[in-house]
Design a protein around this motif. Structure first.
Motif, PDB file in Angstrom:
ATOM      1  N   SER A  24      -6.969  -7.758   6.414  1.00  0.00           N
ATOM      2  CA  SER A  24      -7.929  -8.781   5.990  1.00  0.00           C
ATOM      3  C   SER A  24      -9.265  -8.654   6.711  1.00  0.00           C
ATOM      4  O   SER A  24     -10.274  -9.209   6.254  1.00  0.00           O
ATOM      5  CB  SER A  24      -7.345 -10.185   6.227  1.00  0.00           C
ATOM      6  N   MET A  25      -9.297  -7.919   7.823  1.00  0.00           N
ATOM      7  CA  MET A  25     -10.524  -7.724   8.584  1.00  0.00           C
ATOM      8  C   MET A  25     -11.394  -6.607   8.015  1.00  0.00           C
ATOM      9  O   MET A  25     -12.541  -6.421   8.444  1.00  0.00           O
ATOM     10  CB  MET A  25     -10.184  -7.444  10.050  1.00  0.00           C
ATOM     11  N   LEU A  26     -10.876  -5.847   7.065  1.00  0.00           N
ATOM     12  CA  LEU A  26     -11.679  -4.827   6.405  1.00  0.00           C
ATOM     13  C   LEU A  26     -12.745  -5.499   5.549  1.00  0.00           C
ATOM     14  O   LEU A  26     -12.596  -6.666   5.168  1.00  0.00           O
ATOM     15  CB  LEU A  26     -10.789  -3.937   5.537  1.00  0.00           C
ATOM     16  N   PRO A  27     -13.830  -4.795   5.235  1.00  0.00           N
ATOM     17  CA  PRO A  27     -14.855  -5.387   4.370  1.00  0.00           C
ATOM     18  C   PRO A  27     -14.260  -5.928   3.078  1.00  0.00           C
ATOM     19  O   PRO A  27     -13.293  -5.368   2.541  1.00  0.00           O
ATOM     20  CB  PRO A  27     -15.803  -4.207   4.108  1.00  0.00           C
ATOM     21  N   ALA A  28     -14.817  -7.003   2.585  1.00  0.00           N
ATOM     22  CA  ALA A  28     -14.308  -7.653   1.370  1.00  0.00           C
ATOM     23  C   ALA A  28     -14.169  -6.644   0.234  1.00  0.00           C
ATOM     24  O   ALA A  28     -15.068  -5.845  -0.031  1.00  0.00           O
ATOM     25  CB  ALA A  28     -15.248  -8.787   0.959  1.00  0.00           C
ATOM     26  N   THR A  52     -12.095  -4.128   0.050  1.00  0.00           N
ATOM     27  CA  THR A  52     -11.608  -2.796   0.427  1.00  0.00           C
ATOM     28  C   THR A  52     -10.153  -2.584   0.026  1.00  0.00           C
ATOM     29  O   THR A  52      -9.796  -1.548  -0.550  1.00  0.00           O
ATOM     30  CB  THR A  52     -11.756  -2.570   1.946  1.00  0.00           C
ATOM     31  N   VAL A  53      -9.306  -3.556   0.331  1.00  0.00           N
ATOM     32  CA  VAL A  53      -7.875  -3.402   0.010  1.00  0.00           C
ATOM     33  C   VAL A  53      -7.666  -3.294  -1.489  1.00  0.00           C
ATOM     34  O   VAL A  53      -6.938  -2.413  -1.965  1.00  0.00           O
ATOM     35  CB  VAL A  53      -7.061  -4.566   0.596  1.00  0.00           C
ATOM     36  N   ASP A  54      -8.314  -4.176  -2.261  1.00  0.00           N
ATOM     37  CA  ASP A  54      -8.172  -4.124  -3.720  1.00  0.00           C
ATOM     38  C   ASP A  54      -8.647  -2.779  -4.257  1.00  0.00           C
ATOM     39  O   ASP A  54      -8.035  -2.219  -5.180  1.00  0.00           O
ATOM     40  CB  ASP A  54      -8.978  -5.251  -4.367  1.00  0.00           C
ATOM     41  N   MET A  55      -9.724  -2.257  -3.691  1.00  0.00           N
ATOM     42  CA  MET A  55     -10.243  -0.965  -4.121  1.00  0.00           C
ATOM     43  C   MET A  55      -9.238   0.144  -3.846  1.00  0.00           C
ATOM     44  O   MET A  55      -8.971   1.000  -4.685  1.00  0.00           O
ATOM     45  CB  MET A  55     -11.573  -0.683  -3.423  1.00  0.00           C
ATOM     46  N   ALA A  86       0.827  -1.205   0.000  1.00  0.00           N
ATOM     47  CA  ALA A  86       0.000   0.000   0.000  1.00  0.00           C
ATOM     48  C   ALA A  86       0.861   1.256   0.000  1.00  0.00           C
ATOM     49  O   ALA A  86       0.559   2.235  -0.703  1.00  0.00           O
ATOM     50  CB  ALA A  86      -0.929  -0.013   1.210  1.00  0.00           C
ATOM     51  N   VAL A  87       1.927   1.250   0.794  1.00  0.00           N
ATOM     52  CA  VAL A  87       2.838   2.397   0.835  1.00  0.00           C
ATOM     53  C   VAL A  87       3.460   2.639  -0.540  1.00  0.00           C
ATOM     54  O   VAL A  87       3.572   3.790  -0.997  1.00  0.00           O
ATOM     55  CB  VAL A  87       3.927   2.180   1.905  1.00  0.00           C
ATOM     56  N   LYS A  88       3.833   1.569  -1.230  1.00  0.00           N
ATOM     57  CA  LYS A  88       4.394   1.698  -2.575  1.00  0.00           C
ATOM     58  C   LYS A  88       3.352   2.250  -3.540  1.00  0.00           C
ATOM     59  O   LYS A  88       3.642   3.144  -4.349  1.00  0.00           O
ATOM     60  CB  LYS A  88       4.911   0.348  -3.055  1.00  0.00           C
ATOM     61  N   ALA A  89       2.120   1.729  -3.467  1.00  0.00           N
ATOM     62  CA  ALA A  89       1.056   2.175  -4.367  1.00  0.00           C
ATOM     63  C   ALA A  89       0.715   3.643  -4.161  1.00  0.00           C
ATOM     64  O   ALA A  89       0.344   4.351  -5.107  1.00  0.00           O
ATOM     65  CB  ALA A  89      -0.186   1.311  -4.176  1.00  0.00           C
ATOM     66  N   ALA A  90       0.840   4.107  -2.911  1.00  0.00           N
ATOM     67  CA  ALA A  90       0.526   5.501  -2.600  1.00  0.00           C
ATOM     68  C   ALA A  90       1.690   6.448  -2.886  1.00  0.00           C
ATOM     69  O   ALA A  90       1.541   7.670  -2.779  1.00  0.00           O
ATOM     70  CB  ALA A  90       0.116   5.628  -1.134  1.00  0.00           C
TER      71      ALA A  90
END
Length: 207
Positions: free
Chosen positions: A105-109, A111-114, A78-82
């Motif tokens: 992984s506890m975030l809503p399904a 969310t991370v990909d978004m 995520a840090v790299k993507a940002a």
């Protein structure tokens, strides 16, 4: 090594201190009870800790250490993507509340990909910088701030949002703007440009 046993009633703690380590992050009463918070630091800034199966060397920066933790691969991606790698390799100092892969992984399904999509870079940046507080706030400093605040410490993040730190039993808990609580599971992971505290939840800014 010398060990000092501190024992008292329910408001105090049992801690063992050595020249390079002390075992507890911060212990004390719940924030709602008007009894001063007591503390013991996790260790000297030169101590090397293990996070995600890898040693976290105090002489390396936040990014160089985090890249070797198998528990923080999502955070690093995520840090790299940002585009925040160069920022977090800067002189700082920074205090980072670092969520684990399990926390993400506890975030809503979905969310991370978004968040990792290029078109959502601004949103991702806001979430990540909400986990960063300017300055070097280790266990001792945070405990003093909680005590001075009557049981709560308000932390202004690099995103401009606020986090609230307080005690819950022996745990240090960080509340985000939405009222979600993240527990500090590993504290005082010292870096050349700051300090990391591992947390078990992703903190979300308001708005």
């Amino acid at each position: 090594m010398q060990r000092h046993l501190l024992a008292a009633c329910a408001a105090t703690l049992l801690a063992s201190a050595t020249a390079s380590f002390a075992q507890d992050f911060v212990t004390g009463t719940h924030a709602d009870v008007n009894i001063p918070v007591t503390r013991a630091t996790m260790g000297a800034s030169g101590a090397t800790k293990m996070v995600g199966g890898a040693p976290m060397y105090p002489g390396k920066d936040i990014i160089d250490n985090a890249m070797h933790s198998r528990d923080h691969t999502t955070l690093v991606a995520a840090v790299k993507a940002a585009g925040l790698v160069d920022t977090l390799k800067g002189s700082g100092p920074f205090t980072v509340f670092a969520p684990t892969n399990t926390a993400f992984s506890m975030l809503p399904a979905g969310t991370v990909d978004m968040l990792l999509k290029a078109e959502n870079k601004a949103m991702l940046t806001q979430v990540l910088t909400y986990h960063v507080v300017p300055g070097r706030i280790d266990a001792a400093v945070l405990a003093d701030q909680i005590r001075a605040g009557g049981g709560h410490a308000m932390l202004k993040t690099a995103s401009g949002g606020m986090l609230t730190a307080a005690m819950r039993g022996k745990d240090v808990v960080i509340w985000d703007a939405k009222g979600n609580a993240a527990v500090v599971t590993t504290a005082d992971v010292y870096q050349s440009n700051g300090v990391i505290h591992v947390v078990d939840k992703v903190l979300m800014p308001g708005g």
